[in-house]
Design an enzyme around this catalytic site. Structure first.
Site, PDB file in Angstrom:
ATOM      1  CB  ILE A   1      -0.970   0.031   1.207  1.00 46.64           C
ATOM      2  CG1 ILE A   1      -0.214   0.102   2.538  1.00 46.64           C
ATOM      3  CG2 ILE A   1      -1.944  -1.124   1.178  1.00 46.64           C
ATOM      4  CD1 ILE A   1      -1.089   0.520   3.713  1.00 46.64           C
ATOM      5  CG  ASP A   2       3.930   1.317   2.729  1.00 53.23           C
ATOM      6  OD1 ASP A   2       2.798   1.519   3.193  1.00 53.23           O
ATOM      7  OD2 ASP A   2       4.796   0.642   3.305  1.00 53.23           O
TER       8      ASP A   2
END
Ligand code: F6P
Length: 368
Positions: A148-149
């Site tokens: 998700i980063d």
């Protein structure tokens, strides 16, 4: 196809991200269509390293029926862990103390013993760095960029990021009305580790007044001064989006803990900002930590599609005889980049990027 059926193993490592199951399905269905047999390794590499811990032996046969109807599901049907790095495996020594042991050679041997010809590793920088080590030790390995980063280098995007940003934006949208009703400053902390992608993209999309990201250390006085300007323009509340890795010019990142065999746990960046800001803006400052909510739920259409594309491309890479590469998005196409290059350095937000310029043009403060 003549000869022995080839067998591939899939593993999911590190924090989960929406889209993992879609990748698993795409790998399995396209590999089965090309004559491969597929198995899944439970919980990172633990299913192989510690098979006695699993009633099913740690390896899951991945058939068409096992992966049917999972494209839209969050999490991973294989399980994952961020405590099982085989190159630094937490192991109890004879003195009872825990230490880090390199089990990578043993792991490569276990792939062979189980008749596995290739690995498709779904992971972020840590997990794909491990896949690179295994590839260098002779295992055929293809990486798929998950996090998700969005901090993996050499790919425009990682799967999971779009879902996290969409959810964060939705949350920020909801906070405007309650912040307005109470004339408060709402500080929203989002995940992202040492990169500000989630904070930046959701903050701009959600019309935040300020966005604090690791790439731009903030000065609390400057942030407060920017927020004090808002009432002069008729706005008596504010939304401040804070990346968990944000840090003040005169301080470090907020770390909760550092345990053996895993990355340091970040947390508290939002609360730190809220506490310091309150007296300076003379308003009530409240903190909302979105945390793991960003990792849950069903992947967006974008994440589903890119996950399916990545999964199918990983199998094409194996069919083309590749190894030691990561599938990467290079719009409009998907291509392959060396795992070593993708994991060499973190992809942080470039300070001259268009989204930062857009934010500044719209009057959003970065506290600098
Ligand atoms: O790398 C994904 C991520 O969600 C980061 O944004 C966050 O710092 C970390 O994982 C949290 O990991 P854990 O769930 O192990 O605390």
């Amino acid at each position: 196809m003549g000869g022995k059926t080839k067998k591939l193993a899939i593993n999911t490592g590190g924090g989960d991200a929406p889209g993992l199951n879609a990748v698993i399905r795409a790998v399995v269905v396209s590999a089965l269509n090309k004559g491969w047999e597929c198995v899944g390794i439970r919980d990172g590499y633990n299913g192989l390293l510690n098979p006695e811990e699993y009633p099913d032996g740690g390896l899951v046969p991945l058939t068409r029926s096992r992966v049917r109807g999972i494209t839209h599901l969050g999490g991973t049907i294989l399980g994952t862990t961020n405590k099982g790095n085989p190159t630094k495996y937490p192991t109890k020594g004879p003195d009872g103390k825990m230490y880090e042991k390199d089990r990578s050679d043993e792991l490569v041997g276990l792939f062979r013993q189980n008749g596995i010809d290739a690995l498709v590793a779904l992971g972020g920088d840590g997990s794909l760095g491990i896949a690179n080590v295994l590839a260098e030790k002779g295992l055929r390995a293809i990486g798929v960029p998950k996090t998700i980063d969005n901090d993996l280098d050499r790919t425009v995007i990682t799967f999971g990021f779009d879902t996290a940003v969409s959810f964060a934006t939705d949350c920020i949208d909801r906070l405007h009305s309650t912040a307005d009703a109470h004339c408060r400053v709402m500080v929203v902390e989002v995940m992202g580790r040492y990169a500000g992608w989630i904070a930046l993209n959701s903050g701009v999309s959600g019309n935040a007044d300020a966005i604090l990201i690791p790439e731009i250390p903030y000065d609390i006085e400057k942030l407060a001064a920017a927020l004090r300007e808002r009432p002069k323009r008729g706005k008596h509340y504010a939304i401040v989006v804070v990346a968990e890795g944000a840090r003040p010019v005169d301080g470090g990142v907020s770390v909760v803990s550092k345990e053996l065999g895993r990355a340091e746990k970040l947390g508290g960046a939002g609360e730190r900002v809220a506490k310091a800001l309150g007296p300076l803006v003379e308003k009530e400052c409240r903190t909302v930590v979105l945390g793991h909510l960003l990792r849950g739920g069903t992947p967006t259409t974008f994440d589903r599609l890119i996950s399916l594309r990545f999964g199918a491309a990983a199998v094409r890479a194996l069919e083309e005889g590749r190894s030691g590469v990561m599938v990467a998005l290079d719009p409009p196409t998907v291509r392959y980049v060396p795992l070593k290059e993708a994991t060499n350095r973190m992809k942080t937000v470039p300070l001259d990027c268009d989204t930062i310029k857009t934010a500044r043009d719209l009057g959003i403060s970065f506290g600098d």
